[in-house]
Design an enzyme around this catalytic site. Structure first.
Site, PDB file in Angstrom:
ATOM      1  N   SER A   1      -8.087  -3.874  -0.763  1.00 12.08           N
ATOM      2  CA  SER A   1      -6.976  -3.663  -1.542  1.00 12.08           C
ATOM      3  C   SER A   1      -6.698  -4.269  -2.568  1.00 12.08           C
ATOM      4  CB  SER A   1      -5.968  -4.712  -0.448  1.00 12.08           C
ATOM      5  OG  SER A   1      -6.826  -6.455  -0.827  1.00 12.08           O
TER       6      SER A   1
ATOM      7  N   ASP B   1       5.725 -12.194  -1.161  1.00 12.53           N
ATOM      8  CA  ASP B   1       4.841 -13.063   0.104  1.00 12.53           C
ATOM      9  C   ASP B   1       3.933 -13.682  -1.472  1.00 12.53           C
ATOM     10  OD1 ASP B   1       2.773 -11.110  -1.773  1.00 12.53           O
ATOM     11  OD2 ASP B   1       2.532  -9.935   0.533  1.00 12.53           O
TER      12      ASP B   1
ATOM     13  N   HIS C   1       0.394 -10.963  -2.703  1.00 16.47           N
ATOM     14  CA  HIS C   1      -0.290 -10.271  -3.539  1.00 16.47           C
ATOM     15  C   HIS C   1       0.182  -9.817  -5.485  1.00 16.47           C
ATOM     16  CE1 HIS C   1      -0.375  -9.633   1.082  1.00 16.47           C
ATOM     17  NE2 HIS C   1      -1.734  -8.422   0.429  1.00 16.47           N
TER      18      HIS C   1
END
Length: 226
Positions: free
Chosen positions: A53, A202, A205
């Site tokens: 990711s 959040d 990230h």
């Protein structure tokens, strides 16, 4: 500050490199995206960024904002004849990457940037297995394209995985880089984990600014190869 970094790193890795959500799956299962302009010269060479990711740019508006896309912009500004291919897939493990790499090697690769292993560490997979899988990925690239230049990015696991395991895991990457004569980025998330302004809402990230820093880490070792 060090304790804060340890705690946030654990959270960051679990969310950023763990099993993707449905939305992430939909995005990640798309074919790798080229971040270069559509008009390419005949002598243009390919750089494949292969990872999870972090490479895919989880949570960003598009892949051009992820660190491989940023590097493409720098390449274009210098008028270097290279095209970046973003081969990131959220939730990827070294074993899954070992199977997936064959498909991506159908197109000629001149520079290979490998960013995998974090998910293995979070799952407590034996470090010998992770090292073996990563070595097999490297071997496949070398066998297909012997002249390919290679870069490896290092990673760590949170302290909750245990000191002995963490030490063994961290040691995987410099050993692979040395044994395979690869350019090496010691820790891709250096200067990012735990920094609120460099992470999305959040808190786990990287923001565009965070990806800018990752791009700088990679560019430092990649640019001399181009």
């Amino acid at each position: 500050m060090f304790l804060k970094w340890q705690i946030v790193l654990g959270i960051f890795l679990i969310a950023a490199c763990g099993s993707p959500s449905n939305e992430a799956n939909q995005e990640s299962n798309k074919p790798p995206q080229d971040t270069a302009p559509s008009l390419l010269k005949e002598d243009t060479k390919n750089i494949l960024f292969f990872g999870n990711s972090l490479t895919a740019g989880y949570g960003l508006e598009n892949q051009e904002l992820a660190f491989p896309g940023i590097i493409q912009h720098w390449i274009d500004s210098l008028e270097l004849p290279y095209r970046v291919i973003n081969g990131g897939l959220s939730g990827e493990t070294s074993a899954a990457g070992r199977e997936r790499i064959d498909w991506l090697l159908q197109e000629k690769i001149d520079v290979f940037v490998l960013e995998l292993g974090a998910n293995d560490g979070l799952r407590g997979i034996p470090t010998e297995e992770t090292s073996k899988n990563l070595q097999e990925i490297i071997d496949k690239v070398k066998a297909q394209y012997p002249d390919c230049k290679m870069v490896l990015t290092g990673m760590m696991v949170p302290p909750s995985m245990g000191g002995a395991y963490g030490k063994a895991f961290t040691a995987i990457f410099p050993a692979l880089a040395k044994n395979n004569n690869m350019a090496f980025v010691p820790f891709l998330l250096a200067d990012i984990a735990g920094e609120t302004d460099l992470n999305q809402q959040d808190g786990i990230h990287p923001t565009e600014e965070g990806h800018q820093i990752m791009a700088e880490h990679v560019w430092e070792v990649l640019e001399p190869l181009l």
